[in-house]
Enzyme design. Structure first.
Site, short mmCIF file in Angstrom:
data_model
loop_
_atom_site.label_atom_id
_atom_site.label_comp_id
_atom_site.label_asym_id
_atom_site.label_seq_id
_atom_site.Cartn_x
_atom_site.Cartn_y
_atom_site.Cartn_z
N ARG A 176 27.47 40.67 56.16
CA ARG A 176 26.83 39.99 57.49
C ARG A 176 27.65 39.96 58.59
NH1 ARG A 176 29.43 35.50 53.90
NH2 ARG A 176 27.79 35.41 52.23
N ARG A 249 33.97 48.72 30.55
CA ARG A 249 35.17 48.33 31.61
C ARG A 249 35.97 47.58 30.82
NH1 ARG A 249 36.96 46.00 36.18
NH2 ARG A 249 35.05 45.09 37.11
N ARG A 280 43.32 42.55 41.55
CA ARG A 280 43.52 41.26 42.05
C ARG A 280 44.40 40.48 41.50
NH1 ARG A 280 36.86 40.14 41.26
NH2 ARG A 280 36.90 40.60 39.18
N GLU A 300 45.26 41.15 37.52
CA GLU A 300 44.22 41.79 36.68
C GLU A 300 44.29 43.35 36.74
OE1 GLU A 300 40.34 39.48 37.33
OE2 GLU A 300 39.41 41.80 37.26
N ASP A 350 25.68 37.48 36.15
CA ASP A 350 26.65 36.52 36.24
C ASP A 350 26.20 35.41 35.40
OD1 ASP A 350 27.94 37.91 38.06
OD2 ASP A 350 26.65 37.31 39.91
N1 UDP Z 1 34.36 45.97 45.49
C1 UDP Z 1 35.06 46.71 46.34
N2 UDP Z 1 36.17 45.95 47.09
C2 UDP Z 1 36.47 44.97 47.02
C3 UDP Z 1 35.84 44.05 46.23
C4 UDP Z 1 34.68 44.71 45.55
O1 UDP Z 1 34.99 47.95 46.31
O2 UDP Z 1 37.55 44.31 47.72
C5 UDP Z 1 33.46 46.58 44.79
C6 UDP Z 1 33.84 47.11 43.36
O3 UDP Z 1 33.17 48.19 43.06
C7 UDP Z 1 33.25 45.87 42.50
C8 UDP Z 1 31.90 45.32 43.17
O4 UDP Z 1 32.14 45.91 44.61
O5 UDP Z 1 33.17 46.32 41.27
C9 UDP Z 1 31.53 43.99 42.89
O6 UDP Z 1 32.64 43.33 43.18
P1 UDP Z 1 32.40 42.06 42.57
O7 UDP Z 1 33.54 41.37 43.32
O8 UDP Z 1 31.36 41.23 42.62
O9 UDP Z 1 33.16 42.08 41.26
P2 UDP Z 1 33.32 41.12 39.90
O10 UDP Z 1 34.02 40.13 40.41
O11 UDP Z 1 32.26 40.99 39.09
O12 UDP Z 1 34.43 41.88 39.05
#
Ligand code: UDP
Length: 368
Positions: A176, A249, A280, A300, A350
């Protein structure tokens, strides 16, 4: 006559909502779970007075008022807003991709400046219909954002090339041109102040639950217990991998207690570089604005899925989608089995969608 109306396999969110609705409509259910705890992957354990998300960060968010009203019957949600940071090449940036990120990255101050720069970087992808995550990311965000924040993180997290992943995955993240670090666009968001396990406990109130109980240890016995089965485990396992194994995964979580008040000053920090082994770090106390004297963090780590690891995310690429379709067709012929949840329907959804699906299924099953 079987002893129960429903045997619910899996005490996660789908199973718990189903059980709650069934109980409310006078049905008798038995919920079983192979783990020693309820709540599936949203389970929280209280350690040093801090609710630890055992299986990774879970932030509830939804646009669906019915789902929000429903879940608020069972928990009190705080006003947490997820605003993660990205640590890339030695610097911290705001997520999701917004005017703060663009300023930190390029020094652009206005939406016009940022749009012009991104437009230039997206040019060659503007007319294509993306067929994979890489193309989708380049089309939305351009070269710099893809290179710094997406490519390495995604390939580390999914242990596959961004070109081998479906485009929809990256569409989960808002992009955004306003100064707004809220990771979600949804109207309602928060964390249950007593933890997710307590929420699930509330949903399961009145229902018989047996943990440490694996359906696959004695299928014949369990199948006879109820008129119908609600199955929330892996759909390929349900059918004895008849058409082959679906891919998932997996993850490994390393929880660390630290004798300091604050480790990173934020609930979630992503580590986007390939040379950092984890994706993360979450600091649990920040989900509920905790002021405990110590803290707990979780790293993680991505992990290749094997028969010994936990399936957390379905891999909805072409190969697995085709395979899942075969299982789905077979599942649709099972008159006495309802498949639900992330694993039962092999979908990357989700918590709010899980609840919505469970409410839809129960409406059809119990009310109409
Ligand atoms: N993603 C990325 N960089 C980031 C965060 C997310 O490339 O800093 C990509 C990554 O492929 C991930 C997807 O965006 O699987 C969806 O992110 P989300 O945070 O929704 O993943 P979740 O929390 O479900 O693991």
């Amino acid at each position: 006559m079987a002893e129960y109306d429903y045997l619910i396999v899996g005490a996660g969110l789908f199973g718990a909502v189903f059980a709650q609705q069934a109980y409310e409509h006078g049905k008798k259910c038995l919920v079983i779970d192979r783990r020693h705890t309820i709540a599936g992957n949203i389970a929280c354990t209280k350690i040093d007075n801090i609710f630890v998300h055992e299986y990774g960060a879970h932030i509830f968010h939804t646009d669906n008022k019915q789902v929000w009203n429903y879940i608020n019957r069972f928990a009190c949600f705080n006003n947490f807003v997820n605003s993660p940071l990205a640590y890339a090449k030695g610097k911290l940036y705001n997520l999701p991709f917004n005017m703060h990120t663009f300023y930190q990255l390029w020094g652009t101050k206005t939406p016009q400046e940022a749009k012009a720069l991104i437009k230039q970087q997206c040019e060659e992808y503007s007319k294509i219909i993306p067929t994979n995550l890489k193309e989708q990311a380049l089309k939305i965000g351009g070269r710099d954002i893809y290179t710094l924040f997406i490519k390495e993180y995604t390939e580390k997290q999914w242990v596959r090339k961004a070109t081998d992943l479906p485009a929809f995955i990256i569409k989960r993240i808002p992009f955004r041109f306003v100064y707004n670090n809220n990771y979600f666009n949804d109207r309602y968001q928060g964390i249950p102040v007593e933890g997710y396990s307590y929420l699930v406990e509330k949903l399961l109130e009145g229902t018989e639950v047996k943990v440490n109980t694996d359906y696959f240890d004695n299928r014949v016995y369990f199948d006879k217990l109820a008129d119908k089965i609600v199955f929330t485990g892996c759909i390929d396992q349900f059918f004895n991998y008849e058409f082959g194994k679906l891919e998932y995964r997996s993850l490994r979580f390393k929880h660390v207690s630290l004798d300091i008040e604050d480790y990173q000053g934020n609930a979630v920090v992503n580590y986007n570089d390939a040379n950092v082994p984890y994706t993360r770090i979450i600091e649990h106390k920040h989900f509920v604005f905790g002021n405990q004297p110590s803290t707990i963090i979780t790293k993680e780590y991505p992990e290749i899925f094997t028969s010994k690891s936990e399936p957390y995310y379905p891999v909805n690429d072409n190969k697995n989608t085709i395979l899942y379709k075969k299982y789905r067709e077979k599942a649709d012929l099972q008159k006495n089995v309802i498949f639900g949840g992330r694993l039962g329907t092999y979908t990357y959804i989700d918590m709010d969608d899980i609840i919505e699906n469970a409410l839809k299924v129960t409406k059809k099953e119990l009310i109409l």
